[in-house]
Design an enzyme around this catalytic site. Structure first.
Site, PDB file in Angstrom:
ATOM      1  CE  LYS A 104      -3.836  -2.301   2.243  1.00  0.00           C
ATOM      2  NZ  LYS A 104      -4.592  -2.720   3.566  1.00  0.00           N
ATOM      3  CD  GLN A 129      -3.808  -4.215   6.437  1.00  0.00           C
ATOM      4  OE1 GLN A 129      -3.849  -3.242   5.795  1.00  0.00           O
ATOM      5  NE2 GLN A 129      -4.072  -5.440   6.234  1.00  0.00           N
ATOM      6  CG  ASP A 137      -9.902  -0.082   5.025  1.00  0.00           C
ATOM      7  OD1 ASP A 137      -9.461  -0.465   3.925  1.00  0.00           O
ATOM      8  OD2 ASP A 137      -9.125  -0.134   5.884  1.00  0.00           O
TER       9      ASP A 137
HETATM   10  N1  GUN Z   1      -6.956  -6.809   6.157  1.00  0.00           N
HETATM   11  C1  GUN Z   1      -7.486  -7.606   5.001  1.00  0.00           C
HETATM   12  N2  GUN Z   1      -8.031  -6.748   4.207  1.00  0.00           N
HETATM   13  C2  GUN Z   1      -8.147  -5.617   4.627  1.00  0.00           C
HETATM   14  C3  GUN Z   1      -8.722  -4.320   4.062  1.00  0.00           C
HETATM   15  O1  GUN Z   1      -9.274  -4.202   3.001  1.00  0.00           O
HETATM   16  N3  GUN Z   1      -8.454  -3.306   4.963  1.00  0.00           N
HETATM   17  C4  GUN Z   1      -7.789  -3.442   5.921  1.00  0.00           C
HETATM   18  N4  GUN Z   1      -7.567  -2.449   6.885  1.00  0.00           N
HETATM   19  N5  GUN Z   1      -7.121  -4.592   6.540  1.00  0.00           N
HETATM   20  C5  GUN Z   1      -7.594  -5.567   6.066  1.00  0.00           C
END
Ligand code: GUN
Length: 312
Positions: free
Chosen positions: A57, A101, A124
């Site tokens: 990311k 996350q 998100d």
């Molecule tokens: N963990 C697995 N997928 C995601 C996601 O799309 N966003 C976040 N913040 N954590 C994750």
């Protein structure tokens, strides 16, 4: 594999790259006005998969011209400490997107933390306000993975209006928002889960089948209608030789990978089902690349919305 077969693959790498190129162009438009979108990613703990995701990311942000920063507090940090970090990011003018996350360590109250993220910075789409807006069809920041699935379908010319869509899995991150997004596209949506009776029967009604369960190969060929579109959101590591053989015996590329690494990544759909599909997303290289592309798109969208600029 014949050419005919490979022509049915929905190439997430290509579609993700196209979206990233569009986002990069928009970032240039914003740069001309002196705006640089900013993304903060909070990573708690040492989950190896999360570390890989967060690194990607941050790396992709930099490549597109988004100012990104990674915040890695002590793994034992209590909820209150994380709330302070999030409140600080909410107040910062140079931060447009905040991502915490998941999964979070057990001492953290994840729900409280996600509710603390300012909804207009919630890239998100996990804040209850954005969840609710999505449900009523109001403009919202939508969760990246299901939003990416919609982009794959739309950009591949797959009709959603009137289609029977079956979503297997009811998580807050994928299954539930996936259902809301497909409904917004006028599909007829069924959501299945671990307690669903006659899962195979329901899956066989699907024109579009989205698997988001987290169990390798759970959707078998006999559960799929001829000509269905198969979207595989699963990402599972298979290490047991007998399980590997069940799904990949006779596939020389996968056999070589398994011999070399002792494991392979696979989705929630048994690869034998792909032969029945009109289109399908491979794992890896299907839905995965869209998650990052949509995060970038959401960050730029948030940057525009917060400044009262138009969004596409
Ligand atoms: N963990 C697995 N997928 C995601 C996601 O799309 N966003 C976040 N913040 N954590 C994750």
């Amino acid at each position: 594999m014949s050419d005919q077969n490979s022509s049915r693959i929905l190439d997430g790498v290509r579609i993700g790259a196209a979206i990233q190129a569009e986002v990069a162009a928009d970032i240039q438009v914003l740069a001309a006005r002196g705006i640089r979108p900013g993304l903060a990613v909070v990573l708690v703990g040492d989950n190896p998969a999360s570390q890989v995701y967060v690194r990607n990311k941050v790396k992709t942000s930099a490549a597109l011209g988004i100012a990104s920063e990674q915040i890695t507090p002590d793994p034992a940090i209590p909820t209150e400490g994380l709330l302070e970090i999030v409140h600080g990011l909410n107040a910062r003018e140079d931060i447009d997107g905040i991502l915490v996350q998941l999964p979070l360590p057990p001492q953290v109250d994840a729900r409280r933390l996600l509710e603390a993220v300012a909804p207009q910075k919630d890239v998100d789409g996990f804040h209850p306000l954005n969840v609710g807006r999505l449900q009523i069809g109001a403009p919202a920041l939508a969760p990246c993975t299901p939003a990416g699935v919609i982009e794959i379908l739309r950009r591949s010319g797959i009709a959603m209006a009137g289609a029977n869509a079956v979503v297997v899995g009811r998580s807050d991150i994928v299954g539930k928002p996936m259902a809301a997004l497909l409904l917004r596209e006028n599909a007829t949506v069924t959501v299945c889960h671990s307690r669903t009776r006659n899962l195979g029967e329901v899956c066989r009604t699907a024109d579009i089948l989205v698997a988001a369960i987290g169990r390798p190969g759970m959707i078998r060929a006999d559960m799929v209608r001829d000509g269905a579109v198969l979207i595989d959101v699963g990402m599972n590591r298979v290490t047991r030789p007998e399980q590997f053989a069940q799904f990949f015996a006779g596939d020389p590329k996968r056999e070589a990978a398994f011999a070399k690494n002792g494991s392979v990544l696979m989705g929630d759909i048994d690869p034998h089902a792909f032969a029945k599909a009109s289109y399908y997303t491979p794992v890896p290289g299907g839905v995965g690349p869209l998650t990052i592309a949509m995060l970038m798109a959401n960050t730029v969208r948030a940057a525009r919305l917060r400044r009262g600029l138009p969004v596409a």
